[in-house]
Scaffold this active site. Structure first.
Site, short mmCIF file in Angstrom:
data_model
loop_
_atom_site.label_atom_id
_atom_site.label_comp_id
_atom_site.label_asym_id
_atom_site.label_seq_id
_atom_site.Cartn_x
_atom_site.Cartn_y
_atom_site.Cartn_z
N SER A 229 0.82 -1.19 0.00
CA SER A 229 0.00 0.00 0.00
C SER A 229 0.87 1.26 0.00
O SER A 229 1.69 1.42 -0.90
CB SER A 229 -0.94 -0.06 1.20
OG SER A 229 -2.02 0.79 1.05
N ASP A 457 -9.18 -3.44 -6.17
CA ASP A 457 -8.63 -2.92 -4.91
C ASP A 457 -9.29 -1.59 -4.59
O ASP A 457 -9.29 -0.68 -5.41
CB ASP A 457 -7.12 -2.73 -5.07
CG ASP A 457 -6.41 -2.44 -3.77
OD1 ASP A 457 -6.93 -1.64 -2.97
OD2 ASP A 457 -5.32 -3.01 -3.55
N HIS A 485 -7.80 -5.50 -0.84
CA HIS A 485 -6.60 -4.68 -0.90
C HIS A 485 -5.35 -5.55 -0.86
O HIS A 485 -5.21 -6.39 0.03
CB HIS A 485 -6.61 -3.71 0.29
CG HIS A 485 -5.52 -2.69 0.27
ND1 HIS A 485 -5.06 -2.09 -0.88
CD2 HIS A 485 -4.81 -2.13 1.28
CE1 HIS A 485 -4.13 -1.22 -0.58
NE2 HIS A 485 -3.94 -1.23 0.72
#
Length: 515
Positions: A229, A457, A485
């Site tokens: 991320s 996502d 995610h």
């Protein structure tokens, strides 16, 4: 609801609401025993005096490791300001598990955020990483500067943070707009007063410089790194600053480092709308969906629920007698979208809320903010705003929001206005980055960098992974077709095999590999 079985995010779209910048989250298995961060009355985050050390002195240090639970803990000294390394230092918390088999080296990891303490990945190493990686690498997590136990920034007392999170993220009356502006001013004033010397020095560039000091202290000539991320932005920044020291880098749930805050907010708004519709589609496909017989009907049910909560907060079974406000409902709904495994919790929360009970959505919101037993177990909700706004302080004023709403509603009919209001959140930041604030990233000269993206996502939309892979000179894209995610260790053998072949054997995946 079990706190040890819910897969949750540390920080999600909070950055859009508080920081007006790209907000990234990472799937995390929470630990009920996390330590409470500094609060009112504690010393500011960093007050270290000048000690005359040179940058070489920091690079020459060794970490003293001590046993802590099932891992090893240590600290790493880094300059508060890399432009003036002799002006004082802070200590970063570092934790590792040793390789269980034939060791390749150290793998530095980061869970995202920004604001998430990276040592949590070591606490939950079995959840994050497959046996193959744990056998071959010492898994090394660190709390990036300003987060966790690494000179954490602080902006609000727990009581004030409660009010901040509960406030309407989409103010629609003059009174609510005034309250939002007051809250923002209080937040930034608190950051300046409570964060000490570290406040202006928690940028991504400085955190990337810390990673190179960590690489040296670990005795590694090159950095092996697995970032998730926001951790992909951190890893890409490292590649730009230290291309010759790039070893095997994997960036999962990648962000587009070239996106301006407004474009990043639009991208993420669209990502969450896509994820919400995928969730509703799954409900409809199963038959007898409580939200409605079609996706559009289900989305309308959720939108109407949010409107009703905006008009009147829901009661809950919370022992502190808190109600589910529209702010808390928003976070409670978006959090489970990060993992398909959590959709059943969203089912429970929405079904209860439709009957007038906000208890489960409140619990989900508390997970979102790392709130347990009336307090916050880390400073992630504060750190994410400071870091994002240091990286890019761009913002708009409240009277400019209406002109942006139509485009945001087109991107996300359900959440668009919230994201549009998020563009105001860096107004009033008292800090300015002094360390390459306008860094452009292409990683020229770096070894191959593997970039992972997931097609649906919510937090880091797939198009951003494509963009990062294209912008990195040595970027190689691996795509996962799926929900939730990030891509690694999600049951997709194609993705996992590609990652393992690269990190364990140095075999670079085929660019464009689709899994």
């Amino acid at each position: 609801m079990s706190k040890r079985t819910l897969v949750v995010t540390v920080v999600t779209v909070w950055a859009l609401v508080l920081a007006g910048a790209v907000g990234i989250g990472i799937v995390l298995l929470r630990d009920d025993d996390a330590d409470k961060p500094a609060d009112a009355g504690d010393e500011p985050a960093a007050t270290a005096a000048a000690d005359g050390r040179t940058l070489e002195d920091f690079y020459d240090q060794e970490i003293t490791w001590t046993r802590c639970d099932q891992a090893e803990c240590g600290t790493l000294d880094v300059p508060i300001d890399y432009q003036q390394p002799g002006d004082g230092a802070i200590k970063l918390a570092v934790k590792r598990t040793r390789a269980t088999g034939e060791r390749i080296g150290s793998l530095v990891v980061n869970p995202g955020g920004p604001g998430a303490p990276g040592t949590t990945m070591v606490d939950n190493v079995d959840f994050y990483f497959a046996d193959e990686l744990r056998a071959a690498y010492d898994i090394v997590g660190f709390d990036p500067r300003g987060t966790g136990e690494s000179a954490p920034v602080d902006c609000l007392t727990d009581e004030a943070l409660d009010a901040y999170v509960a406030a309407d993220p989409d103010p629609d009356t003059p009174e609510e707009v005034a309250t939002a502006q007051e809250n923002s001013q209080q937040f930034w004033t608190g950051c300046a007063a409570r964060s000490g010397a570290v406040g202006p020095h928690v940028s991504t560039v400085e955190a990337a410089r810390d990673m190179d000091v960590l690489r040296s202290a670990l005795g590694e000539d090159q950095l092996a790194y697995f970032g998730f991320s926001y951790g992909t932005r951190l890893g890409a920044t490292y590649a730009e600053l230290f291309p010759d020291q790039v070893g095997r880098l994997v960036l999962d749930g990648a962000v587009d480092p070239s996106l301006a805050p407004r474009e990043g907010a639009l991208s993420q708004a669209m990502g969450f709308e896509t994820a919400l519709r995928s969730y509703v589609q799954n409900c409809v496909d199963a038959g007898g969906c409580f939200l409605g017989a079609t996706v559009e009907a289900g989305i309308t049910t959720i939108q109407d629920l949010l409107a009703s909560i905006d008009a009147k907060a829901l009661s809950t079974n919370d022992p502190e007698r808190r109600q589910l406000t529209i702010g808390l409902a928003f976070y409670g709904i978006v959090l489970p979208l990060y993992s398909e495994d959590n959709w059943p919790y969203l089912d429970d929360g929405l079904q209860e809320a439709l009957k007038g009970d906000g208890s489960t959505l409140l619990q989900l919101s508390d997970f979102y903010g790392s709130r347990e037993n009336g307090t916050y177990t880390d400073n992630s909700l504060e750190a994410i705003s400071v870091i994002n706004c240091l990286d890019d302080p761009w913002s708009i004023t409240a009277d400019q929001v209406p002109a942006n709403i139509a485009e945001f509603e087109k991107a996300s009919p359900t959440f668009g206005e919230v994201f549009a209001w998020g563009l105001t959140a860096c107004n009033g930041i008292p800090f300015a980055s002094t360390d390459e604030p306008d860094l452009k990233i292409d990683g020229s000269g770096a070894a191959p960098i593997v970039v992972l993206g997931t097609t649906r996502d919510p937090a880091t939309p797939y198009a951003e992974a494509v963009a990062m892979a294209e912008q990195l000179e040595s970027g190689v894209l691996v795509s996962r077709d799926g929900d939730g995610h990030t891509a690694y260790n999600k049951g997709n053998a194609c993705v996992d095999d590609a990652v393992h072949a690269y990190l364990l054997e140095g075999t670079v995946p085929q660019d464009g590999l689709s899994c």
